[in-house]
Design an enzyme around this catalytic site. Structure first.
Site, PDB file in Angstrom:
ATOM      1  N   GLU A   1     -14.743  -4.582  -8.142  1.00 27.59           N
ATOM      2  CA  GLU A   1     -13.584  -4.519  -9.037  1.00 27.59           C
ATOM      3  C   GLU A   1     -13.992  -4.092 -10.445  1.00 27.59           C
ATOM      4  O   GLU A   1     -13.500  -4.598 -11.447  1.00 27.59           O
ATOM      5  CB  GLU A   1     -12.832  -5.850  -9.018  1.00 27.59           C
ATOM      6  CG  GLU A   1     -12.322  -6.186  -7.628  1.00 27.59           C
ATOM      7  CD  GLU A   1     -11.579  -7.505  -7.526  1.00 27.59           C
ATOM      8  OE1 GLU A   1     -11.348  -8.137  -8.580  1.00 27.59           O
ATOM      9  OE2 GLU A   1     -11.227  -7.901  -6.401  1.00 27.59           O
TER      10      GLU A   1
ATOM     11  N   GLU B   1     -11.911  -8.953   1.162  1.00 24.93           N
ATOM     12  CA  GLU B   1     -11.262 -10.245   0.930  1.00 24.93           C
ATOM     13  C   GLU B   1      -9.838 -10.118   1.453  1.00 24.93           C
ATOM     14  O   GLU B   1      -8.968  -9.574   0.783  1.00 24.93           O
ATOM     15  CB  GLU B   1     -11.277 -10.605  -0.561  1.00 24.93           C
ATOM     16  CG  GLU B   1     -12.675 -10.862  -1.111  1.00 24.93           C
ATOM     17  CD  GLU B   1     -12.695 -10.924  -2.630  1.00 24.93           C
ATOM     18  OE1 GLU B   1     -11.802 -10.320  -3.258  1.00 24.93           O
ATOM     19  OE2 GLU B   1     -13.601 -11.563  -3.186  1.00 24.93           O
TER      20      GLU B   1
END
Length: 381
Positions: A208, A313
Site C-alpha cells: 500500500e 487480505e
C-alpha cells in the site's frame, strides 16, 4: 492408541522445554543478538517441531500429506511464477506461537491452505529478525510461507545501522536511504537467512505504498520513484546473496491509483497483490461494498501487468449487511470471472486495531451461515 499417561507425560515435557526457553530468553535480555540468543532460537525451533510432530501429525491424514502436490512449488520457486491452480491461504492473529488456529479454520471450511500468511516489521528488535521459526513451522506443515514485510525505520538501533538520523526524521525520504544502501547490513542478513531456508517464500514488501494516510513509506514521505528505487535495490541485494527462492509480491492499495508510477518493472515483480476488505458501516469513512465494487472494477487494470494476482487480505466484517451473502457472491464463478487471480488469503483477525479506534473482528470461524456459503461455492470451483 497412546495411553493417557504417555500423552500427559509428553505434554509436560513440551511445557518444560518451553519454560526453559522462556527463562533463557529473559536471561539473555531484550536486545541480545549474539550466539547465546541464536542457541535459544534453535531450541525454539525444536519446540515448534516437537509441537508439530506431537499434535499435528497425530491426525489420521496428516496435513503435509494433503499438500503433497505442493512440494514441487516449494522446491522450485519458478513454478510459482506462472501457476495453474488457485492457492488458498490465511492469516490469523491468534496463530502465535502455534498455527493451530489456522488449521481450525481449515477444518471449518473443509480445505487445506497452501499459503500461510503472517506479518513482520523491519528493525533491530528480536521479533524483527528473520522469522526462521515461523518459516520452519509453516514448511513442516506442508505450506508455503507468505510474509508481509513492513519497512518501519524507527526500530533500528545505531549499533546495527551506523549513521542513522533521529528516529523522528527517519521516515522522511526513508526510501531514498534504503535505495542508497543505509540499511544493507540488516537486509543482507535477511537475504542470507532466507536463502538458507531452502523453501519458496512469498515476500510482500512495503504494501500500500500509494496510500498517503496509512504507512510512513507512503507518498506523504516519499516520491513514487523513491519506492521503485528502494524496491529494486532490495530485490537486487537478495539476488546477489543467492536468495532466488524469494518471490516478490508488489501490492498497492486499490483506491489510490498511480499503479504504473509505483510499479518496479516486470523483472522485479513476481506477483501483483492487493487487499480486498469490506469494512461495512463500521466507520464514517466506510460503507457496505460488495466484492465486485471493491475489486472487480480494477481487475483488468491489475491483469494488464501479466502477473499472477494475489488477494493478500480478503474478508468482510458483519456490520452493515449480510456477510454470508457477501462471501457467496464474491466466490460465485470466481475462477471464470478472475482467471488471473491465482491466490486468495483470508484475513482472519479477531482483534484488528490497526484501522479504527475500536477493535474489529474479522473472524468467520463461528459464523456457521458464512462458512456454509463459502463451502458451497468452493465445491463449484
Amino acid at each position: 492408541m497412546k495411553s493417557p499417561i504417555k500423552r500427559i507425560a509428553s505434554t509436560l515435557f513440551v511445557i518444560a522445554i518451553a519454560s526453559i526457553l522462556l527463562i533463557g530468553i529473559a536471561f539473555v535480555g531484550k536486545e541480545s543478538t549474539g550466539p547465546v540468543e541464536d542457541f535459544f532460537r534453535g531450541i525454539s525451533g525444536s519446540v515448534s517441531k516437537l509441537e508439530e510432530d506431537y499434535i499435528l501429525k497425530k491426525r489420521s491424514e496428516t496435513r503435509a500429506d494433503k499438500l503433497d502436490w505442493l512440494a514441487e512449488y516449494k522446491q522450485n520457486s519458478d513454478l510459482l511464477k506462472n501457476p495453474d491452480p488457485v492457492f488458498l491461504g490465511a492469516y490469523d492473529n491468534q496463530a502465535i506461537p502455534s498455527f493451530q488456529p489456522i488449521i481450525d479454520l481449515e477444518d471449518s471450511l473443509g480445505v487445506t491452505f497452501p499459503f500461510i500468511h503472517f506479518y513482520t516489521a523491519w528493525g533491530s528488535k528480536r521479533e524483527q529478525r528473520f522469522p526462521i521459526e515461523q518459516i520452519r513451522a509453516i514448511s513442516t506443515l506442508g505450506s508455503i510461507p507468505f510474509l508481509t514485510w513492513e519497512p518501519w525505520l524507527n526500530d533500528f538501533s545505531e549499533e546495527e545501522i551506523p549513521s542513522l538520523g533521529s528516529s523522528e526524521d527517519r521516515d522522511k525520504s526513508g526510501l531514498k536511504d534504503i535505495a542508497s544502501g543505509l540499511y544493507d547490513p540488516y537486509l543482507i542478513r535477511w537475504a542470507k537467512e532466507a536463502k538458507n531456508t531452502q523453501t519458496t517464500i512469498l515476500l510482500r514488501m512495503g504494501h500500500e505504498m500509494n496510500d498517503p494516510y496509512r504507512y510512513p513509506w507512503g507518498p506523504q514521505n516519499n516520491q513514487p520513484e523513491d519506492f521503485v528505487a528502494a524496491w529494486r535495490h532490495v530485490v537486487n541485494l537478495f539476488r546477489e546473496q543467492g536468495a532466488d527462492n524469494v518471490l516478490w509480491v508488489w501490492a498497492p492499495h486499490l483506491a489510490y491509483g498511480y499503479f504504473e508510477e509505483y510499479y518496479p518493472g516486470d523483472e522485479y515483480v513476481d506477483w501483483v497483490g492487493t487487499g480486498t476488505l469490506n469494512y461495512g458501516t463500521v466507520a464514517p469513512w466506510s460503507e457496505w461494498w460488495s466484492f465486485d465494487e471493491i475489486f472487480a472494477k480494477y481487475y483488468e487494470e491489475f491483469a494488464a501487468f501479466k502477473k499472477p494476482i494475489l488477494l493478500s487480505e480478503f474478508g468482510s466484517l458483519a456490520v452493515g449487511g449480510n456477510r454470508a451473502e457477501w462471501y457467496g457472491k464474491a466466490f460465485e464463478n470466481f475462477p471464470q470471472r478472475f482467471p488471473q487471480v491465482k491466490a486468495l488469503v483470508f484475513f482472519h483477525n479477531k482483534n484488528d486495531a490497526t484501522t479504527t479506534f475500536q477493535s474489529l473482528n474479522w473472524y468467520i470461524i463461528n459464523d456457521s451461515e458464512t462458512l456454509s456459503e463459502i463451502k458451497k461455492q468452493f465445491q463449484t470451483w
